[in-house]
Design an enzyme around this catalytic site. Structure first.
Site, PDB file in Angstrom:
ATOM      1  N   LYS A  41     -11.802   6.989  -2.753  1.00 19.55           N
ATOM      2  CA  LYS A  41     -12.180   8.145  -1.935  1.00 19.55           C
ATOM      3  C   LYS A  41     -13.650   8.571  -2.047  1.00 19.55           C
ATOM      4  CE  LYS A  41      -8.087   8.174  -0.260  1.00 19.55           C
ATOM      5  NZ  LYS A  41      -7.918   7.211   0.841  1.00 19.55           N
ATOM      6  N   ASP A  62      -1.760  -0.908   5.835  1.00 22.39           N
ATOM      7  CA  ASP A  62      -1.982  -0.376   7.183  1.00 22.39           C
ATOM      8  C   ASP A  62      -3.444  -0.357   7.610  1.00 22.39           C
ATOM      9  OD1 ASP A  62      -2.407   1.731   5.227  1.00 22.39           O
ATOM     10  OD2 ASP A  62      -2.583   3.101   6.916  1.00 22.39           O
ATOM     11  N   ASP A 115       0.862  -1.180   0.000  1.00 17.59           N
ATOM     12  CA  ASP A 115       0.000   0.000   0.000  1.00 17.59           C
ATOM     13  C   ASP A 115       0.907   1.241   0.000  1.00 17.59           C
ATOM     14  OD1 ASP A 115      -2.289   1.716   0.709  1.00 17.59           O
ATOM     15  OD2 ASP A 115      -1.295   1.818   2.667  1.00 17.59           O
TER      16      ASP A 115
HETATM   17 MG   LIG Z   1      -2.755   3.119   3.546  1.00 14.36          MG
END
Ligand SMILES: [Mg+2]
Length: 273
Positions: free
Chosen positions: A52, A183, A11
């Protein structure tokens, strides 16, 4: 006998660049303020990692009762579009400030190259956002061989399609010999859904949501609590391993490599959302 790890797919924000994944959060906060609706950092961070526009919709959905109290109606798609319209310019500005490689990212990429392991990437950013990030990260020496963004034609996380596209571009198979590092919960699920090994990074990313300086300033007890909480979130999402940050990934790559050579496959729990 298998030939070991084919590739690693990382990522971007919170994993390889932008410690604390600060860029999108600051931009979302600004975009919602412009719309006249206040959302908390926690509400924003809960859905991090998605495309998004989907992320905007998800924040509105989770805050829909508060939205109703304020506007006398529930949020609609048009509201998400209006907020997203504010989000894009705010983000471009923020991306320029927050796209530095996280410590260990550049040396990890070099180590992969040295070992002949391919290095791909996926993200929740659109391709035009990624152009800014790529430019800033490359200035500091980080540039993976491939990056794939979600779009109207390529559904983002937690779907596995961006990983499939990396596999095609980089000619990697089977996906049980590929490792995904990220993450967020949606990163972990993306990896699992693709049939890859999934590694979570707890300290540098969205789950903690702090810059390295902010984190270092916290009392040790609070630091440990926060890390333990972030580790649990990623582990509960199905991560095979959780580390503090990319600076700890290399020994783990060796461990997984040995497992693959022995014929072991990642256990896939099969989350879809
Ligand atoms: Mg990330």
């Amino acid at each position: 006998m298998s030939q070991g790890i084919q590739g690693v797919i990382c990522d971007w924000a919170g994993t390889m660049v932008d410690f604390g994944s600060l860029s999108p959060v600051a931009a979302f906060k600004e975009a919602f303020e412009k719309f006249g609706f206040t959302v908390s950092f926690e509400e924003i961070r809960a859905h991090m990692g998605m495309l998004k526009l989907d992320h905007t919709k998800a924040i509105l959905e989770s805050a829909k009762n508060r939205f109703f109290d304020q506007f006398g109606r529930y949020p609609e798609l048009e509201d998400a579009r209006t907020i997203y319209h504010h989000f894009e310019p705010a983000l471009f500005h923020s991306l320029q400030k927050h796209s530095k490689p996280i410590r260990g990212a550049v040396s990890f990429a070099e180590a992969m190259k040295h070992k002949g392991i391919k290095l791909g990437s996926t993200t929740g950013y659109t391709c035009s956002m990624m152009e800014v990030v790529l430019h800033e990260a490359a200035k500091e020496g980080y540039r993976p061989e491939c990056y794939i963004c979600p779009s109207a034609y390529l559904p983002g996380r937690p779907n596995p399609f961006m990983i499939y596209k990396n596999a095609i571009e980089l000619e990697m198979f089977p996906l049980s010999s590929v490792v995904k590092i990220g993450d967020t919960v949606s990163d972990i699920r993306e990896g699992l859904n693709a049939g890859c090994w999934s590694i979570g990074v707890a300290m540098s990313g969205n789950e903690l949501g702090l810059s390295e300086e902010e984190f270092e300033k916290l009392p040790q007890e609070i630091r440990e609590d926060k890390i333990a909480h972030a580790r649990k979130r990623l582990k509960d999402a199905g991560a095979h391993y959780v580390i503090d940050g990319i600076w700890e990934a290399l020994p783990l790559i060796e461990i997984i490599n040995e497992k693959i050579i022995k014929g072991e496959k990642p256990c896939v729990i099969g989350f879809t959302n």
